[in-house]
Design a protein around this motif. Structure first.
Motif, short mmCIF file in Angstrom:
data_model
loop_
_atom_site.label_atom_id
_atom_site.label_comp_id
_atom_site.label_asym_id
_atom_site.label_seq_id
_atom_site.Cartn_x
_atom_site.Cartn_y
_atom_site.Cartn_z
N ASP A 36 0.83 -1.20 0.00
CA ASP A 36 0.00 0.00 0.00
C ASP A 36 0.87 1.26 0.00
OD1 ASP A 36 -2.30 -1.49 0.06
OD2 ASP A 36 -2.78 -1.08 2.16
N THR A 40 2.26 1.12 -8.05
CA THR A 40 0.92 1.19 -8.63
C THR A 40 -0.15 1.51 -7.59
OG1 THR A 40 0.63 -1.20 -8.34
CG2 THR A 40 1.49 -0.45 -10.46
N LYS A 41 0.21 1.40 -6.31
CA LYS A 41 -0.73 1.71 -5.22
C LYS A 41 -0.32 2.98 -4.47
CE LYS A 41 -1.96 -3.14 -4.44
NZ LYS A 41 -1.96 -4.24 -3.45
N THR A 44 -2.76 5.11 -2.39
CA THR A 44 -3.46 4.54 -1.24
C THR A 44 -3.25 5.42 -0.01
OG1 THR A 44 -3.00 2.34 -2.14
CG2 THR A 44 -3.80 2.44 0.13
N ASN A 56 -1.07 -6.76 4.00
CA ASN A 56 -1.07 -6.73 2.54
C ASN A 56 -0.61 -8.07 1.97
OD1 ASN A 56 0.19 -3.30 2.01
ND2 ASN A 56 -1.84 -4.05 2.54
#
Length: 230
Positions: A36, A40-41, A44, A56
């Protein structure tokens, strides 16, 4: 083939392991993901913590129905894997860590956190700033730095792994540390190896800490040696 999960480090992302993955896919079902707030996250929300990243990892395994995988955790990724294993024993078959820092204390954490200043990085190491932007985004990279620094300070106050946590870990754990690593000491790695019921420690000559400075072919061969029988 067995499942192998690769975990990135602090300030990192799964994209850093593309070359390594290509060398390991003939031997394993290789999986990787972004924690997170990273890669690409990166959008978050919420604070970073080892506990959150451990969840996660657990969720990723549940979603992909992965049971007792092999794990390679670079730096923070290794710490996360061992934290989950200490909470839920026999989660993994075997864990290999590289450049994982175990000795978190107030003074050391403050020193590491001071280095994560976006303004200073842009001024003094612009190439590294550009690299972080490529991993996390033009805006998000500064947030990643801030949240990571805060997490390090919290680890200095209360490490997620204490000596008794390592005693709970029964699976094979192989600790790798580069001889030129200036972030992780040989002593702290050796101390953890002694706490583990089934741990080994191997020094990799002339390896530095940053993942982009690690010779990929040598790393792949070392992982194959540790994971494959015979």
């Amino acid at each position: 083939m067995k499942n192998l999960i690769i975990l990135h480090g602090a300030l990192g992302a799964k994209i850093q392991f593309e070359e390594l993955i290509s060398k390991l896919t003939p031997h394993f079902n290789v999986h990787t993901f972004d924690f997170d707030g990273h890669g690409t996250k990166s959008d978050t929300e919420g604070d970073f913590s080892i506990e959150r990243f451990a969840q996660n990892l657990k969720k990723f395994m549940e979603q992909h129905e992965i049971h007792k995988p092999l794990v390679f955790g670079y730096s923070m990724g290794g710490y996360v894997a061992l934290r989950l294993e200490s909470l839920e024993t026999r989660t993994f078959e075997k864990v290999v860590t590289l450049g994982t820092k175990f000795d978190w204390n107030k003074e050391g954490s403050e020193k590491e956190a001071e280095l994560l200043n976006a303004g200073k990085i842009e001024e003094k190491v612009p190439a590294y700033a550009s690299y972080l932007k490529s991993l996390h985004g033009e805006k998000e990279w500064k947030t990643v730095l801030e949240k990571t620094a805060k997490m390090m300070l919290e680890l200095g106050k209360k490490p997620s792994l204490r000596p008794y946590d390592f005693h709970h870990i029964q699976i094979p754990v192989h600790l790798l540390r580069g001889s030129l690593d200036t972030m992780v000491t040989e002593d702290e790695t050796a101390n953890v190896q002694e706490l583990l019921a089934n741990g080994t420690f191997h020094k990799m000559m002339d390896w530095k800490h940053p993942i982009d400075k690690i010779p990929v072919e040598e790393l792949a061969q070392e992982l194959l040696r540790l994971y494959l029988p015979g």
